[in-house]
Design an enzyme around this catalytic site. Structure first.
Site, PDB file in Angstrom:
ATOM      1  N   LYS A 195       0.140   4.202  -0.185  1.00 32.80           N
ATOM      2  CA  LYS A 195      -0.520   5.381   0.405  1.00 32.80           C
ATOM      3  C   LYS A 195      -0.300   6.587  -0.509  1.00 32.80           C
ATOM      4  O   LYS A 195      -0.150   6.419  -1.719  1.00 32.80           O
ATOM      5  CB  LYS A 195      -0.013   5.644   1.826  1.00 32.80           C
ATOM      6  CG  LYS A 195      -0.018   4.396   2.695  1.00 32.80           C
ATOM      7  CD  LYS A 195       0.052   4.728   4.152  1.00 32.80           C
ATOM      8  CE  LYS A 195       0.306   3.475   4.960  1.00 32.80           C
ATOM      9  NZ  LYS A 195      -0.065   3.605   6.335  1.00 32.80           N
TER      10      LYS A 195
ATOM     11  N   ASN B 274       0.876  -1.176   0.000  1.00 29.68           N
ATOM     12  CA  ASN B 274       0.000   0.000   0.000  1.00 29.68           C
ATOM     13  C   ASN B 274       0.912   1.225   0.000  1.00 29.68           C
ATOM     14  O   ASN B 274       1.499   1.562   1.023  1.00 29.68           O
ATOM     15  CB  ASN B 274      -0.885  -0.014   1.260  1.00 29.68           C
ATOM     16  CG  ASN B 274      -1.690   1.271   1.406  1.00 29.68           C
ATOM     17  OD1 ASN B 274      -1.805   2.056   0.469  1.00 29.68           O
ATOM     18  ND2 ASN B 274      -2.248   1.485   2.592  1.00 29.68           N
TER      19      ASN B 274
ATOM     20  N   HIS C 139      -9.644   1.112   4.859  1.00 27.63           N
ATOM     21  CA  HIS C 139      -8.371   1.322   5.561  1.00 27.63           C
ATOM     22  C   HIS C 139      -8.636   2.273   6.738  1.00 27.63           C
ATOM     23  O   HIS C 139      -9.450   3.195   6.637  1.00 27.63           O
ATOM     24  CB  HIS C 139      -7.338   1.923   4.602  1.00 27.63           C
ATOM     25  CG  HIS C 139      -5.955   1.906   5.167  1.00 27.63           C
ATOM     26  ND1 HIS C 139      -5.533   2.817   6.110  1.00 27.63           N
ATOM     27  CD2 HIS C 139      -4.899   1.073   4.942  1.00 27.63           C
ATOM     28  CE1 HIS C 139      -4.271   2.538   6.432  1.00 27.63           C
ATOM     29  NE2 HIS C 139      -3.869   1.491   5.740  1.00 27.63           N
TER      30      HIS C 139
ATOM     31  N   GLY D   4       2.004   2.110  10.708  1.00 24.50           N
ATOM     32  CA  GLY D   4       2.943   3.222  10.570  1.00 24.50           C
ATOM     33  C   GLY D   4       3.626   3.614  11.859  1.00 24.50           C
ATOM     34  O   GLY D   4       4.260   4.662  11.945  1.00 24.50           O
TER      35      GLY D   4
ATOM     36  N   GLU E 256      -5.765  -5.115  10.455  1.00 24.28           N
ATOM     37  CA  GLU E 256      -4.767  -4.065  10.626  1.00 24.28           C
ATOM     38  C   GLU E 256      -5.031  -3.324  11.939  1.00 24.28           C
ATOM     39  O   GLU E 256      -5.823  -2.359  11.973  1.00 24.28           O
ATOM     40  CB  GLU E 256      -4.856  -3.064   9.465  1.00 24.28           C
ATOM     41  CG  GLU E 256      -4.521  -3.664   8.127  1.00 24.28           C
ATOM     42  CD  GLU E 256      -3.833  -2.640   7.228  1.00 24.28           C
ATOM     43  OE1 GLU E 256      -2.751  -2.950   6.729  1.00 24.28           O
ATOM     44  OE2 GLU E 256      -4.363  -1.530   7.069  1.00 24.28           O
TER      45      GLU E 256
ATOM     46  N   GLU F 127      -7.083   4.690   7.823  1.00 21.29           N
ATOM     47  CA  GLU F 127      -6.868   6.112   7.519  1.00 21.29           C
ATOM     48  C   GLU F 127      -8.095   6.704   6.828  1.00 21.29           C
ATOM     49  O   GLU F 127      -8.407   7.882   7.007  1.00 21.29           O
ATOM     50  CB  GLU F 127      -5.593   6.271   6.671  1.00 21.29           C
ATOM     51  CG  GLU F 127      -4.346   6.009   7.520  1.00 21.29           C
ATOM     52  CD  GLU F 127      -3.148   5.479   6.745  1.00 21.29           C
ATOM     53  OE1 GLU F 127      -3.138   5.551   5.513  1.00 21.29           O
ATOM     54  OE2 GLU F 127      -2.206   4.989   7.405  1.00 21.29           O
TER      55      GLU F 127
ATOM     56  N   SER G 264       2.971  -2.309  10.306  1.00 21.41           N
ATOM     57  CA  SER G 264       4.429  -2.347  10.520  1.00 21.41           C
ATOM     58  C   SER G 264       5.031  -3.710  10.210  1.00 21.41           C
ATOM     59  O   SER G 264       6.010  -4.123  10.845  1.00 21.41           O
ATOM     60  CB  SER G 264       4.786  -1.886  11.934  1.00 21.41           C
ATOM     61  OG  SER G 264       4.365  -0.545  12.122  1.00 21.41           O
TER      62      SER G 264
HETATM   63  C1  PEP Z   1      -0.997   0.083   5.861  1.00 17.33           C
HETATM   64  O1  PEP Z   1      -0.978   1.239   5.481  1.00 17.33           O
HETATM   65  O2  PEP Z   1      -1.924  -0.664   5.493  1.00 17.33           O
HETATM   66  C2  PEP Z   1       0.082  -0.393   6.710  1.00 17.33           C
HETATM   67  C3  PEP Z   1       0.006  -1.602   7.210  1.00 17.33           C
HETATM   68  O3  PEP Z   1       1.106   0.488   6.936  1.00 17.33           O
HETATM   69  P1  PEP Z   1       2.518   0.151   7.648  1.00 17.33           P
HETATM   70  O4  PEP Z   1       3.005  -1.143   7.065  1.00 17.33           O
HETATM   71  O5  PEP Z   1       3.390   1.303   7.291  1.00 17.33           O
HETATM   72  O6  PEP Z   1       2.246   0.024   9.094  1.00 17.33           O
END
Ligand code: PEP
Length: 248
Positions: A11, A9, A97, A174, A168, A99, A210
């Site tokens: 982003k 992803n 997601h 992040g 998630e 976000e 992460s």
């Molecule tokens: C994500 O944006 O779906 C995500 C898992 O980000 P990160 O791996 O940076 O935590």
């Protein structure tokens, strides 16, 4: 057994030049090592779909988007429909997601409608669910993620079997803080049971939050972890390639 899905992803990152550089590094690594037991996918910003469709043609890496409108067409300024994504060969789209839930007020009902719109266009929705730190500490993880998934299952019905679900935890996205393999497996097992009740037990369950080159193998080794949704580490070719290689 389905292949392990490793989806990046990006982003809101990238540029024409940076995307090409990243792709060329990834392509070179994949040519040398292959994707093995993994199906790789890249979920890129909508404006770069055309560029990435051309660059990734015939690579075996699937093209993905990060959001889709729940509406088919019309007066929805700024939105991108599932049919538009289909025009660019998009195979996966992230919906719900955290976000988008946090910054764009997306409710469970909106997420479910987006998943429905994606499936109707033949695109696999990657439906994200996850709890905040406060909810985890209050012992609400199972009810929060279960409720988010239930809303989508209610709308998709039997078509849920064609979706992908990503767990998630919001506190891990992040932040550099990852769920332990045991924490991820515990939630994935409860999601699997819920999916099984809905007749969708084979839906791939991705972990996201992460995930990186160092922790991917232990997370992917869990019985109900069928892949990863990777943010930050998908922007570094070497790291993303190591995660793909971990999916054995
Ligand atoms: C994500 O944006 O779906 C995500 C898992 O980000 P990160 O791996 O940076 O935590």
């Amino acid at each position: 057994m389905p292949k392990t899905l490793i989806a990046g992803n990006w982003k809101m990152n990238g540029s024409l030049a940076a995307n090409e550089r990243l792709w060329l590094e990834l392509a070179a690594g994949l040519a040398a090592g292959g994707t093995g037991a993994a199906q790789a996918a890249l979920c890129v910003p909508a404006v770069y779909l055309e560029q990435m469709q051309a660059l990734m043609a015939q690579s075996g890496v699937a093209l993905g988007a990060q959001d889709v409108s729940a509406q088919a067409s019309g007066a929805y300024t700024g939105e991108v429909s599932a049919a538009m994504l289909q025009d660019f060969g998009v195979q996966y789209v992230i919906v719900g997601h955290s976000e988008r839930r946090q910054y764009h007020g997306e409710t469970d009902a909106v997420v479910a409608a987006k998943a429905r719109a994606a499936l109707d266009a033949g695109i696999v929705p990657i439906v994200c669910v996850g709890e905040t730190l406060e909810q985890r500490e209050a012992g609400e993880t199972a009810s929060v993620v279960g409720g988010q998934l239930a809303a989508v299952l209610a709308v998709l019905g039997a078509d849920a079997a064609r979706a992908v679900v990503a767990y998630e935890p919001v506190w891990a996205i992040g932040t550099g803080r990852t769920a332990s393999p045991e924490q991820a497996q515990e939630v994935h097992a409860s999601l699997r049971a819920q999916l099984a009740e809905a007749g969708a037990q084979d839906v791939p369950l991705l972990y996201g939050g992460s995930m990186n080159a160092a922790n991917a193998a232990s997370l992917l080794a869990q019985p109900d972890v069928n892949g990863g949704l990777i943010g930050g580490a998908s922007l570094k070719a070497a790291d993303f390639l190591k995660i793909i290689a971990s999916a054995q």
